[in-house]
Motif scaffolding. Structure first.
Motif, PDB file in Angstrom:
ATOM      1  N   ASP A  37     -27.702  20.633  15.728  1.00 40.54           N
ATOM      2  CA  ASP A  37     -29.050  21.072  15.346  1.00 40.54           C
ATOM      3  C   ASP A  37     -30.150  20.170  15.896  1.00 40.54           C
ATOM      4  OD1 ASP A  37     -27.976  23.171  13.938  1.00 40.54           O
ATOM      5  OD2 ASP A  37     -27.944  22.103  12.021  1.00 40.54           O
ATOM      6  N   THR A  45     -36.603  30.373  24.386  1.00 41.67           N
ATOM      7  CA  THR A  45     -37.262  30.899  23.187  1.00 41.67           C
ATOM      8  C   THR A  45     -38.648  30.295  22.989  1.00 41.67           C
ATOM      9  OG1 THR A  45     -36.423  29.196  21.656  1.00 41.67           O
ATOM     10  CG2 THR A  45     -35.012  31.105  22.069  1.00 41.67           C
ATOM     11  N   ARG A  53     -28.724  37.106  11.723  1.00 37.46           N
ATOM     12  CA  ARG A  53     -29.916  36.325  11.416  1.00 37.46           C
ATOM     13  C   ARG A  53     -30.999  37.256  10.861  1.00 37.46           C
ATOM     14  NH1 ARG A  53     -31.637  31.307  13.248  1.00 37.46           N
ATOM     15  NH2 ARG A  53     -33.891  30.968  13.239  1.00 37.46           N
ATOM     16  N   THR A  73     -33.622  29.599   6.715  1.00 35.20           N
ATOM     17  CA  THR A  73     -34.104  30.140   7.988  1.00 35.20           C
ATOM     18  C   THR A  73     -35.507  30.716   7.832  1.00 35.20           C
ATOM     19  OG1 THR A  73     -31.821  30.680   8.589  1.00 35.20           O
ATOM     20  CG2 THR A  73     -33.567  31.765   9.835  1.00 35.20           C
ATOM     21  N   SER A  77     -39.512  29.417   9.251  1.00 33.00           N
ATOM     22  CA  SER A  77     -40.483  30.333   9.848  1.00 33.00           C
ATOM     23  C   SER A  77     -41.804  30.285   9.091  1.00 33.00           C
ATOM     24  CB  SER A  77     -39.921  31.757   9.847  1.00 33.00           C
ATOM     25  OG  SER A  77     -40.893  32.690  10.272  1.00 33.00           O
ATOM     26  N   ARG A 132     -34.065  22.119  16.071  1.00 29.49           N
ATOM     27  CA  ARG A 132     -32.883  22.929  16.355  1.00 29.49           C
ATOM     28  C   ARG A 132     -33.071  23.675  17.672  1.00 29.49           C
ATOM     29  NH1 ARG A 132     -30.310  25.823  11.074  1.00 29.49           N
ATOM     30  NH2 ARG A 132     -30.003  23.949   9.817  1.00 29.49           N
ATOM     31  N   THR A 148     -35.155  27.930  18.659  1.00 34.68           N
ATOM     32  CA  THR A 148     -35.951  28.302  17.481  1.00 34.68           C
ATOM     33  C   THR A 148     -37.439  28.426  17.815  1.00 34.68           C
ATOM     34  OG1 THR A 148     -36.105  25.962  16.854  1.00 34.68           O
ATOM     35  CG2 THR A 148     -34.341  27.257  15.842  1.00 34.68           C
ATOM     36  N   SER A 199     -39.500  26.234  18.980  1.00 38.25           N
ATOM     37  CA  SER A 199     -39.962  25.077  18.226  1.00 38.25           C
ATOM     38  C   SER A 199     -41.476  24.904  18.258  1.00 38.25           C
ATOM     39  CB  SER A 199     -39.312  23.807  18.784  1.00 38.25           C
ATOM     40  OG  SER A 199     -39.964  22.656  18.326  1.00 38.25           O
TER      41      SER A 199
END
Length: 668
Positions: free
Chosen positions: A68, A76, A312, A446, A450, A643, A646, A648
């Motif tokens: 992670d 992403t 997910r 999760t 967000s 992680r 994600t 980031s």
């Protein structure tokens, strides 16, 4: 004059900004004929910085698993600069031990053994992370584009010259001082030390006068814990990550050890919640007796050690960019009243999505049926509660934020009963984060990540009232940290073992510590909302980081900028009304009567969220050359590494800052 940038702080945040500068420099016209100098300044090892330096106890772990952790962008990440992929921590370890990274070899000694044994679900030591961060920086320096010249200073940025941000003074470790030119400067030093607050200073003064032992808030790894004599009773205030470090250093750090005791029989009575039996503590004879409490009275929730069973959850759903724009269009809003219900609904969406997909036998509805009805209901509505009660028969499978926010509400017990209740609570929390029967926790986690990212965008764009920025943001940050930034599960197993052995005593919630100057000698006295009676000791540890404060900072660069009037800490003005102290008050509207004007300083450096320029003056104008990124600023970000895959927000922040700095340097 050659163009030049200064990065104050060479840890993971400064390294991340440097990586983004290197990635985008060619697009901004940097080449051999148009060079750009970058000065990376830190008195601690570059790459790792202070927090992740190798020179710390090998007993201290990261709070993330090896799979992670990454310092690299991937496809992403939505940012202006180019994506430059690289290995995550676990991938780096695998490639190093397999000989797949040219010029890299397995470190010698204990860290090398750790690299060889590291798995994706391992919680690495901070010493190992130091080696990874060193690799990341060396790779950046080895792959610089033409014209980008990086100067790594083993020293401290001590201020600006004659009030001009374009001249920065650096005290090198060899005793020399240099002044460097700067078209732009970014403050990226992470958590900064500060002198004690007024309340803390009063305790310091009383402790010195009365011969008591007080440790103000600071990095636990920098505290002189050897000064605490074995056998002492120690009051500790705080049960977050600083407390976990304190526990490790006071017990394992003094030679104590933990041994596994397998569970006997099938009733789970000998299990501590881990599913593996329980730990027993073997003392060294140098122990102290730790009495610990905090605001909530419980440790941060353990890190999850399982994967999602279902897909997910689709995020964001109820709190995303669309809702941010809607809230901004309304003007300044209250986080508690207007934003929190959206966050709660978002996290509930993640929780119940995983519960339905991963554990369909524990729900009475299909996901499609539940999702359609859930989407139409407010979080704080009787209809939503009725839907959950119908769809989720077991109360333990329902998400209860009020219990998470105030887990000891209504608890007031004698010391022996309180220990039993706290041990049961911690064992249950441990089970919920290591047993895959509870993967709904990961679904909520999760969604929580967000929501935290989206709330930061809303706050950074000025969407919250001053009162919300003063009170609610810190409450939300604390709740988020308690739910998402807790210790590895094995640390809670150790805490339970120390409690059973009588070396740690829980004091519960709303801990208050005062000084009693009684005739029999001065002592610290701890009381709280959960504990009948009081606890006395002559040693008191405030087990937390110092609160951020520009005006009380011990950082010479920040102090110089403040002294020259270049920046100041954020100051908010608002009318004070009712201040909700928990989620129980979230549905109540604030009192409309006239209220006194409050002037509140957050201690943070105000910055613009779009590019992290420091905001200066009463009108908060963006500074043309000064930037700041990190926990000392008003734009709250997760850690400097994150992680993988994600999108980031930290990486996007690094990139936005780098783009603005490059544009500033090029334009002169």
């Amino acid at each position: 004059m050659a163009r030049s940038l200064v990065i104050v702080g060479g840890g993971p945040r400064g390294t991340g900004i440097l990586e983004r500068l290197a990635a985008s420099a060619p697009a901004h016209g940097v080449d051999a004929e148009h060079p750009l100098d970058v000065h990376l300044v830190d008195p601690y090892p570059p790459g790792a910085g202070r927090i992740w330096r190798t020179a710390q106890s090998e007993l201290l772990w990261m709070n993330s698993m090896a799979a992670d952790v990454t310092m690299y962008t991937d496809d992403t990440v939505t940012c202006e600069g180019p994506i430059v992929p690289g290995p995550s921590l676990i991938e780096w370890a695998q490639q190093v031990r397999d000989g797949e990274l040219e010029g890299e070899s397995v470190p010698e000694g204990r860290v090398g053994d750790e690299v060889r044994a590291l798995g994706p679900a391992t919680f690495p030591t901070r010493q190992l992370q130091s080696h990874y961060l060193d690799f990341v920086l060396r790779r950046v320096l080895a792959t610089l584009p033409d014209g980008l010249r990086v100067h790594v200073h083993d020293g401290r940025a001590t201020g600006i010259v004659d009030g001009d941000v374009r001249r920065v003074c650096i005290d090198e470790s060899d005793g020399t001082s240099v002044e460097v030119d700067a078209d732009a400067v970014v403050l990226a030093s992470g958590h900064l030390d500060a002198t004690p607050s007024d309340d803390e200073a009063a305790i310091v003064e009383k402790s010195r006068r009365l011969g008591l032992q007080y440790f103000p808030p600071e990095q636990t790894t920098d505290s002189d814990l050897d000064a605490i004599e074995p056998g002492r009773t120690v009051i500790a205030r705080g049960m977050g990550l600083a407390f976990v470090d304190l526990m490790v250093l006071l017990y394992e750090g003094r030679g104590g050890r933990f041994v596994e005791v397998p569970a006997v029989g099938g009733d789970g009575g000998d299990d501590d919640g881990s599913g593996r039996g329980r730990l027993e503590y073997v003392p060294s004879g140098r122990e102290v007796f730790l009495q610990v409490g905090s605001g909530r009275g419980v440790p941060y929730h353990a890190k999850t050690e399982y994967a999602l069973r279902g897909p997910r959850p689709p995020l964001p759903r109820f709190f995303g960019p669309e809702q941010v724009e809607e809230l901004l269009a309304r003007g300044e809003v209250s986080l508690r009243e207007d934003v929190w219900p959206l966050i709660a609904k978002e996290v509930g969406w993640g929780w119940y999505h995983e519960l339905h997909h991963g554990h369909p036998g524990r729900v009475t509805t299909t996901w499609d049926e539940f999702a359609e009805r859930y989407a139409a209901l407010d979080w704080y509505s009787e209809e939503r509660e009725a839907l959950v009660a119908q769809a989720v028969p077991a109360e333990s499978d329902r998400l209860d934020f009020e219990r998470l926010d105030r887990p000891l509400a209504g608890v007031f017990a004698d010391p022996e009963t309180l220990q039993k209740q706290l041990r049961e609570y911690i064992a249950d929390d441990l089970a919920r984060h290591v047993d895959p029967a509870h993967t709904a926790e990961l679904g909520a986690f999760t969604a929580l990540l967000s929501a935290f990212m989206i709330s930061g965008e809303l706050a950074g764009r000025g969407g919250l009232t001053p009162r919300s920025r003063a009170y609610d943001l810190s409450w939300w940050q604390n709740l988020f940290s308690s739910m998402a930034s807790g210790p590895p599960g094995p640390r809670l197993r150790q805490l339970l073992a120390l409690s059973r052995a009588g070396f740690v005593t829980f004091l519960g919630a709303s801990l208050q510590v005062d000084v009693d100057e009684g005739p029999d000698g001065a002592e610290f006295v701890a009381t709280g909302a959960s504990l009948q009676g009081e606890v006395r000791a002559r040693t008191f540890v405030d087990a937390r980081l110092a609160s951020p404060s520009v005006r009380r900072t011990l950082d010479p660069m920040l102090a110089s900028l403040t002294r020259h009037g270049v920046l100041d800490e954020e100051t908010l003005r608002f009318e004070e009304r009712a201040t909700p102290c928990s989620l129980d008050a979230v549905a109540e509207r604030v009192d409309e009567r006239e209220a006194p004007l409050v002037v509140h300083s957050t201690g943070l450096v105000p910055v613009r969220a779009s590019d992290f320029r420091v905001l200066t003056g009463a009108d908060e104008e963006p500074h043309p050359r000064l930037f700041a990124v990190g926990p000392h600023t008003t734009v709250r970000l997760p850690g400097a590494f994150t992680r993988p895959r994600t999108n980031s927000v930290s990486f996007r922040a690094n990139d936005a800052c780098a783009q603005a700095m490059l544009a500033t340097a090029i334009s002169g």
